[in-house]
Design a protein around this motif. Structure first.
Motif, PDB file in Angstrom:
ATOM      1  N   ARG A 122       0.743  -1.017   0.096  1.00 17.52           N
ATOM      2  CA  ARG A 122       0.069  -0.159   0.174  1.00 17.52           C
ATOM      3  C   ARG A 122       0.798   1.357  -0.008  1.00 17.52           C
ATOM      4  NH1 ARG A 122      -3.176  -0.143   4.978  1.00 17.52           N
ATOM      5  NH2 ARG A 122      -3.898  -2.087   4.254  1.00 17.52           N
ATOM      6  N   ARG A 123       1.959   1.252   0.689  1.00 12.04           N
ATOM      7  CA  ARG A 123       2.925   2.417   0.836  1.00 12.04           C
ATOM      8  C   ARG A 123       3.538   2.541  -0.694  1.00 12.04           C
ATOM      9  NH1 ARG A 123       5.087   0.028   5.331  1.00 12.04           N
ATOM     10  NH2 ARG A 123       3.691   0.433   7.148  1.00 12.04           N
ATOM     11  N   SER A 126       1.040   3.888  -3.044  1.00 13.28           N
ATOM     12  CA  SER A 126       0.556   5.472  -2.924  1.00 13.28           C
ATOM     13  C   SER A 126       2.002   6.142  -3.373  1.00 13.28           C
ATOM     14  CB  SER A 126       0.432   5.647  -1.295  1.00 13.28           C
ATOM     15  OG  SER A 126       1.491   5.431  -0.588  1.00 13.28           O
ATOM     16  N   GLU A 129       1.543   6.380  -6.959  1.00  6.88           N
ATOM     17  CA  GLU A 129       0.343   7.065  -7.579  1.00  6.88           C
ATOM     18  C   GLU A 129       0.829   8.498  -7.389  1.00  6.88           C
ATOM     19  OE1 GLU A 129      -2.986   5.581  -5.157  1.00  6.88           O
ATOM     20  OE2 GLU A 129      -3.154   3.886  -6.484  1.00  6.88           O
TER      21      GLU A 129
END
Length: 161
Positions: A122-123, A126, A129
Motif C-alpha cells: 500500500r505504501r 501510494s 500514484e
C-alpha cells in the motif's frame, strides 16, 4: 483496526460518559541525604472523583503508540525507556480510575506477515500514484503552456506585424 468515529458517536449519544478527572499526585519527601523519595498514590483509598469503578478495560494500543511516538517531545531512544514510558502512563490511568475488581489489558501480538506485506505494498502503491500524479500535472502544465503560446502566435502576432 479501530472502529472509525466510534468515540465521537458514543460521546454525542451519551454526553455524560465524559467528565473531568481529578488526579492524585505522588508525594516527594526528602530523605536524610537530601534526595527526594517518591511515595506512590495509595490505591486502597477511595477514588478522589467520588465514583468507584469495578472494572477497567485498556486497549494497550492506545497507550503503547503515544508512548513510543510522543507529540512534542523526542521518542524514547531505547526499548527500556519505551517500556518505562508505557508503565508510567498505564499506572497514571489506573490511578485515575482505581478499579476494585478487574484490570483487563488487551495487548495485540505481532502483526501477521500478510498484513505487513499488504501495508508495504500500500505504501509503495501510494508513492507510485503520487509520482504518476506529479508527472501528469507537469504534462498538463506543458500542454497549457504550448496552447497559450499557440494562441499568442495565432491571435497576437498578426496584430503585432
Amino acid at each position: 483496526m479501530g472502529v472509525p468515529a466510534l468515540f465521537r458517536w458514543l460521546s454525542k449519544k451519551y454526553p455524560k460518559i465524559i467528565y473531568p478527572v481529578e488526579e492524585e499526585e505522588e508525594i516527594k519527601v526528602p530523605d536524610e541525604d537530601g534526595n527526594n523519595i517518591t511515595i506512590p498514590v495509595n490505591m486502597s483509598q477511595s477514588n478522589p472523583n467520588g465514583i468507584e469503578f469495578d472494572n477497567l478495560y485498556l486497549d494497550m494500543n492506545g497507550i503503547v503508540h503515544p508512548c513510543t511516538h510522543p507529540e512534542g517531545k523526542p521518542a524514547p531512544e531505547t526499548e527500556e525507556e519505551m517500556m518505562i514510558e508505557v508503565f508510567k502512563y498505564t499506572e497514571r490511568v489506573v490511578n485515575m480510575i482505581r478499579p476494585r475488581k478487574l484490570l483487563f489489558m488487551a495487548i495485540d501480538g505481532v502483526a501477521p506477515r500478510a498484513k505487513m506485506n499488504q501495508q508495504r505494498s500500500r505504501r509503495f502503491r501510494s508513492a507510485q500514484e503520487a509520482k504518476d500524479k506529479e508527472e501528469a500535472r507537469k504534462e498538463s502544465v506543458a500542454i497549457w503552456e504550448c496552447a497559450f503560446y499557440f494562441y499568442l502566435c495565432v491571435h497576437a502576432l498578426p496584430d503585432f506585424l
